[in-house]
Design a protein around this motif. Structure first.
Motif, mmCIF file in Angstrom:
data_model
loop_
_atom_site.group_PDB
_atom_site.id
_atom_site.type_symbol
_atom_site.label_atom_id
_atom_site.label_comp_id
_atom_site.label_asym_id
_atom_site.label_seq_id
_atom_site.Cartn_x
_atom_site.Cartn_y
_atom_site.Cartn_z
ATOM 1 N N CYS A 268 0.979 -1.357 -0.111
ATOM 2 C CA CYS A 268 0.215 -0.126 -0.168
ATOM 3 C C CYS A 268 0.981 1.256 -0.083
ATOM 4 O O CYS A 268 2.171 0.880 0.067
ATOM 5 N N GLY A 269 0.364 2.443 -0.340
ATOM 6 C CA GLY A 269 1.105 3.552 -0.258
ATOM 7 C C GLY A 269 1.718 4.001 1.083
ATOM 8 O O GLY A 269 2.636 4.991 0.904
ATOM 9 N N TYR A 270 1.425 3.398 2.200
ATOM 10 C CA TYR A 270 1.845 3.771 3.423
ATOM 11 C C TYR A 270 2.826 2.648 3.835
ATOM 12 O O TYR A 270 3.497 2.969 5.020
ATOM 13 N N LEU A 271 2.872 1.537 3.253
ATOM 14 C CA LEU A 271 3.725 0.630 3.560
ATOM 15 C C LEU A 271 5.047 0.310 2.769
ATOM 16 O O LEU A 271 4.885 -0.196 1.703
ATOM 17 N N ASP A 272 5.950 1.177 3.246
ATOM 18 C CA ASP A 272 7.341 1.169 2.625
ATOM 19 C C ASP A 272 8.166 0.028 2.529
ATOM 20 O O ASP A 272 9.367 -0.072 2.837
ATOM 21 N N VAL A 273 7.572 -0.898 1.907
ATOM 22 C CA VAL A 273 8.470 -2.157 1.577
ATOM 23 C C VAL A 273 8.335 -2.287 0.087
ATOM 24 O O VAL A 273 7.095 -2.923 -0.330
ATOM 25 N N GLY A 317 -5.398 -5.684 11.177
ATOM 26 C CA GLY A 317 -4.594 -4.490 11.826
ATOM 27 C C GLY A 317 -3.940 -3.860 10.707
ATOM 28 O O GLY A 317 -3.748 -4.394 9.671
ATOM 29 N N CYS A 318 -3.586 -2.540 10.733
ATOM 30 C CA CYS A 318 -3.037 -1.731 9.896
ATOM 31 C C CYS A 318 -1.437 -2.152 9.823
ATOM 32 O O CYS A 318 -0.569 -1.930 10.555
ATOM 33 N N ARG A 319 -1.196 -2.947 8.579
ATOM 34 C CA ARG A 319 0.113 -3.206 8.419
ATOM 35 C C ARG A 319 1.301 -2.164 8.066
ATOM 36 O O ARG A 319 2.462 -2.511 8.512
ATOM 37 N N ASP A 328 8.364 -4.262 11.212
ATOM 38 C CA ASP A 328 7.981 -5.606 11.109
ATOM 39 C C ASP A 328 6.467 -5.449 10.599
ATOM 40 O O ASP A 328 5.654 -5.090 11.423
ATOM 41 N N TYR A 329 6.160 -5.791 9.265
ATOM 42 C CA TYR A 329 4.909 -5.464 8.679
ATOM 43 C C TYR A 329 3.777 -6.605 9.201
ATOM 44 O O TYR A 329 2.661 -6.560 8.896
ATOM 45 N N LEU A 330 4.432 -7.590 10.169
ATOM 46 C CA LEU A 330 3.611 -8.774 10.735
ATOM 47 C C LEU A 330 3.223 -8.484 12.101
ATOM 48 O O LEU A 330 2.620 -9.373 12.575
ATOM 49 N N ALA A 331 3.734 -7.582 12.585
ATOM 50 C CA ALA A 331 3.916 -7.329 14.011
ATOM 51 C C ALA A 331 2.377 -6.896 14.237
ATOM 52 O O ALA A 331 1.542 -6.471 13.383
#
Length: 348
Positions: A268-273, A317-319, A328-331
């Motif tokens: 997504c635009g906010y998940l910088d991976v 949850g918001c990744r 950690d995007y899985l936290a």
């Protein structure tokens, strides 16, 4: 219940056509630029018109999602309507996110003619003072309202997008009333994620308690007004609404992805991976095979209280917020006050 979300359920793609913008919004995810010193570099990195057409072909190979043309300010691209029209010819529903200030009679006609189904215009307050402080440009509020006027005259469906922070969260009911009065079909509240320029606004992010309070208020208000109320980056709105439909709270990497102005693909635009670049690999392979996407689709990998929550399948949850706070995007979602009932899931 299955722990995996199947591939190929792509329903939404947000595509940042440019990082050029005529405003300098304090919360901008893209850190968009409007100064001449930076524009040459941005222009050189943007996907060309031909590359844009090829990307649309690849997206259509995966599914026929809603394609959100965004930025920066997408209306600053001279080929915006060629790109939109090409998407429509491929059976894709094309919409556009704009700040509205550039829309005049002529541009409104071109938006309509191109086949763009709906536009979103941002109003980050119920009054000029609040909105202009967000946008850091005097007259931005009046400009957005003028753009809405021309959209209505041209028969273009529009929605209002609002980024929620400590500065404006008490205005949510007033913003809904304004959006309804203007004739919007949807009022979509985006909850601040500290990425891009918004990293400097971390102090403006709602506390978990305020977050819950606003979502509860929106749920209550949604039952009293004709306008549809949505939330973005607030997946536990599904829990609060007791919404167990097929629409999941956080769609990052499962039904949604974001493509940058230079072809990078993100959950997504906010998940910088970064999950790949369409200049180096085709979009189909990135969507189907990215390890990050596959992690996000495997709910058994979710950690903390998210991993053992009975609402995991409808919320998630918001990744992006988890990653911004923990890398950690899985936290677990850091801004959720809900305590899962013990024993509902074998979480970690």
């Amino acid at each position: 219940m299955e722990n995996n979300i199947p591939n190929g359920n792509l329903r939404l793609v947000a595509w940042e056509l440019t990082r050029r913008c005529n405003l300098s919004c304090v919360h901008c995810r893209a850190s968009a630029v409007n100064n001449e010193a930076c524009l040459d570099d941005v222009n050189k990195e943007e996907l060309t018109t031909d590359e844009a057409f090829s990307l649309i072909d690849e997206i259509a190979r995966v599914s026929r999602p809603i394609l959100i043309l965004t930025g920066g300010e997408p209306l600053l691209r001279q080929d915006i309507f060629k790109i939109a029209s090409y998407g429509v010819t491929k059976g894709i529903t094309v919409v556009m996110a704009t700040n509205g200030t550039l829309i005049d009679e002529e541009l409104a006609k071109q938006i309509k003619t191109s086949g763009i189904k709906r536009i979103s215009i941002s109003l980050d307050g119920a009054n000029a003072k609040t909105h202009n402080e967000f946008r850091q440009v005097t007259g931005a509020f009046e400009g957005a309202l003028n753009g809405i006027k021309w959209a209505k005259i041209s028969g273009i469906e529009f929605q209002i997008n609002t980024t929620i922070t400590k500065q404006n969260y008490t205005q949510s009911n007033d913003i809904i009333a304004l959006a309804d009065q203007l004739g919007a079909v949807v009022c979509d509240f985006f909850f601040l994620v500290p990425t891009g320029r918004a990293r400097e606004m971390e102090g403006q992010e709602l506390t978990p308690r305020e977050y819950e309070e606003v979502l509860t208020r929106l749920d209550k208000k949604s039952r009293d007004v004709p306008i549809k109320i949505k939330t973005t980056c607030a997946p536990h709105y599904s829990r609060i609404r007791h919404d167990f439909s097929t629409t999941r709270g956080c769609l990052a990497g499962t039904a949604f992805c974001f493509i940058s102005y230079k072809g990078e693909v993100f959950p997504c635009g906010y998940l910088d991976v970064n999950c790949g670049n369409i200049r180096l690999a085709n979009f189909y392979d990135i969507w189907e095979n990215s390890p990050v996407f596959n992690d996000l689709r495997d709910l058994s990998k979710y950690k903390g209280k998210c991993g053992r929550c009975e609402y995991l399948h409808v919320c998630g949850g918001c990744r992006a917020r988890a990653y911004a706070k923990t890398q950690d995007y899985l936290a677990q979602e850091p801004n959720c006050i809900y305590k899962p009932h013990k024993g509902n899931r074998s979480g970690r």
